[in-house]
Design a protein around this motif. Sequence first.
Motif, short mmCIF file in Angstrom:
data_model
loop_
_atom_site.label_atom_id
_atom_site.label_comp_id
_atom_site.label_asym_id
_atom_site.label_seq_id
_atom_site.Cartn_x
_atom_site.Cartn_y
_atom_site.Cartn_z
N LEU A 66 50.64 53.81 34.48
CA LEU A 66 49.64 52.85 35.19
C LEU A 66 49.33 53.47 36.41
CD1 LEU A 66 51.48 49.39 34.92
CD2 LEU A 66 49.21 50.37 33.85
N GLU A 67 50.36 54.32 37.09
CA GLU A 67 49.87 55.08 38.25
C GLU A 67 48.69 56.06 38.03
OE1 GLU A 67 49.17 55.17 41.96
OE2 GLU A 67 50.72 54.04 41.29
N GLN A 68 48.89 56.88 36.71
CA GLN A 68 47.85 57.74 36.57
C GLN A 68 46.51 57.00 36.14
OE1 GLN A 68 49.62 59.55 33.03
NE2 GLN A 68 50.40 61.22 34.20
N LEU A 69 46.66 55.87 35.78
CA LEU A 69 45.50 55.07 35.42
C LEU A 69 44.70 54.58 36.65
CD1 LEU A 69 43.33 54.03 33.30
CD2 LEU A 69 44.84 52.05 32.76
N ALA A 70 45.73 54.11 37.70
CA ALA A 70 45.06 53.69 38.97
C ALA A 70 44.47 54.80 39.69
CB ALA A 70 46.46 53.06 39.71
N THR A 71 44.83 55.98 39.50
CA THR A 71 44.35 57.24 40.05
C THR A 71 42.99 57.33 39.59
OG1 THR A 71 46.46 58.05 40.67
CG2 THR A 71 44.62 59.90 40.83
N LEU A 72 42.82 57.23 38.25
CA LEU A 72 41.70 57.67 37.55
C LEU A 72 40.64 56.64 38.05
CD1 LEU A 72 40.19 59.27 35.31
CD2 LEU A 72 40.89 57.61 33.72
N ILE A 73 40.95 55.17 37.81
CA ILE A 73 40.14 54.43 38.42
C ILE A 73 39.51 54.47 39.85
CG2 ILE A 73 40.21 51.73 38.87
CD1 ILE A 73 42.05 51.42 36.48
N GLU A 74 40.33 54.85 40.49
CA GLU A 74 39.96 54.97 41.95
C GLU A 74 39.08 56.43 42.08
OE1 GLU A 74 43.74 55.26 43.89
OE2 GLU A 74 43.41 53.52 44.92
N GLU A 75 39.42 57.55 41.39
CA GLU A 75 38.57 58.45 41.48
C GLU A 75 37.13 58.37 40.76
OE1 GLU A 75 40.82 61.27 39.20
OE2 GLU A 75 42.06 62.03 41.09
N GLU A 76 37.08 57.58 39.76
CA GLU A 76 35.83 57.28 39.05
C GLU A 76 35.19 56.31 39.55
OE1 GLU A 76 34.62 59.70 37.00
OE2 GLU A 76 36.22 60.87 36.49
N GLY A 77 35.79 55.41 40.53
CA GLY A 77 34.91 54.27 41.04
C GLY A 77 34.77 52.92 40.09
N VAL A 78 35.60 53.02 39.19
CA VAL A 78 35.63 51.88 38.15
C VAL A 78 35.66 50.63 38.81
CG1 VAL A 78 36.68 50.96 36.14
CG2 VAL A 78 36.35 53.32 36.26
N ALA A 79 34.81 49.53 38.39
CA ALA A 79 34.56 48.32 39.37
C ALA A 79 35.52 47.20 38.37
CB ALA A 79 33.12 47.77 39.12
N ALA A 80 35.67 47.55 37.19
CA ALA A 80 36.32 46.21 36.59
C ALA A 80 37.27 46.81 35.33
CB ALA A 80 35.26 45.33 35.83
N ILE A 81 38.17 45.97 34.99
CA ILE A 81 39.23 46.41 33.95
C ILE A 81 38.78 45.06 32.74
CG2 ILE A 81 41.44 46.34 32.98
CD1 ILE A 81 42.31 47.18 35.84
N PHE A 82 38.66 45.83 31.68
CA PHE A 82 38.09 44.72 30.68
C PHE A 82 39.42 44.28 29.85
CE2 PHE A 82 34.22 46.84 32.09
CZ PHE A 82 33.57 45.51 32.48
N ALA A 83 39.91 43.10 30.12
CA ALA A 83 41.17 42.60 29.21
C ALA A 83 40.73 41.73 27.88
CB ALA A 83 41.97 41.40 30.24
N ASP A 84 41.45 41.80 26.99
CA ASP A 84 41.24 41.43 25.56
C ASP A 84 41.70 40.04 25.56
OD1 ASP A 84 41.89 40.89 22.81
OD2 ASP A 84 42.10 43.00 22.68
N SER A 85 41.05 39.14 25.24
CA SER A 85 41.39 37.79 25.09
C SER A 85 42.54 37.46 24.35
CB SER A 85 40.09 36.72 24.85
OG SER A 85 39.80 37.30 23.37
N LEU A 117 47.53 45.92 37.87
CA LEU A 117 46.81 46.92 38.31
C LEU A 117 45.67 46.55 39.27
CD1 LEU A 117 46.55 50.23 37.91
CD2 LEU A 117 45.45 49.57 35.66
N ALA A 118 45.08 45.69 38.90
CA ALA A 118 43.66 45.49 39.58
C ALA A 118 44.11 45.05 41.11
CB ALA A 118 42.99 44.23 39.08
N GLU A 119 45.22 44.01 40.99
CA GLU A 119 45.78 43.69 42.29
C GLU A 119 46.47 44.98 43.38
OE1 GLU A 119 49.60 40.99 44.16
OE2 GLU A 119 48.45 40.21 42.11
N HIS A 120 46.98 45.85 42.48
CA HIS A 120 47.41 46.92 43.24
C HIS A 120 46.25 47.94 43.64
CE1 HIS A 120 49.64 50.81 43.82
NE2 HIS A 120 48.70 51.44 42.83
N LEU A 121 45.07 47.99 43.14
CA LEU A 121 43.92 48.62 43.60
C LEU A 121 43.30 47.76 44.68
CD1 LEU A 121 42.87 49.96 40.00
CD2 LEU A 121 43.66 51.46 41.88
N GLY A 122 43.32 46.65 44.44
CA GLY A 122 42.74 45.86 45.47
C GLY A 122 41.06 45.58 45.47
#
Length: 166
Positions: free
Chosen positions: A94-113, A123-128
């Motif tokens: 999750l920390e690796q993914l958080a770093t990647l999201i920040e580096e790439e400027g990803v705006a959203a995580i798409f969850a599966d219903s 993860l989204a809360e951690h990133l803010g």
Amino acid sequence: LRVAAVLPELGQQLIEHAGLSARDVTECVADYQQQLTMLDADIVALLAPIEAEQRLLVTSHDSLGYFADRYGFEVIGTVIPAPSGLAETNPAQLEQLATLIEEEGVAAIFADSKHSSDDADALAEHLGDVGVVTLLSGTLGEPGSGADTYLGMLRNNATLIAEGLG
């Protein structure tokens, strides 16, 4: 478009094994193929404003591969890396993914219903500054929702992705 491609064979099987009218099935197949082709064009137009550098998807499960391939997106990470709903995340991943999201400027995580979004939410809360958008996957929306048909579900998900990344 993958569904549209298999419709003739499906129709033929219905004619041969369910005793349905060949004329009716052929007309139905042609009509639905046209609807799917038109929807595909609508989705292409809906997603067109999304810049190439924004066409990065992070999902809760690996569920958008076909979408990404068809519409020019890249799935750069998943919150739960295994396809099974029994798989679990781990803090280092999750920390690796958080770093990647920040580096790439990803705006959203798409969850599966179909699965819990708890890990994606955390993860989204951690990133803010990353949202969690829940997409219908393997299911349709409630009756009257506009996503209660296959076509409606596809349009709904494409709209949510466009809004989530826009």
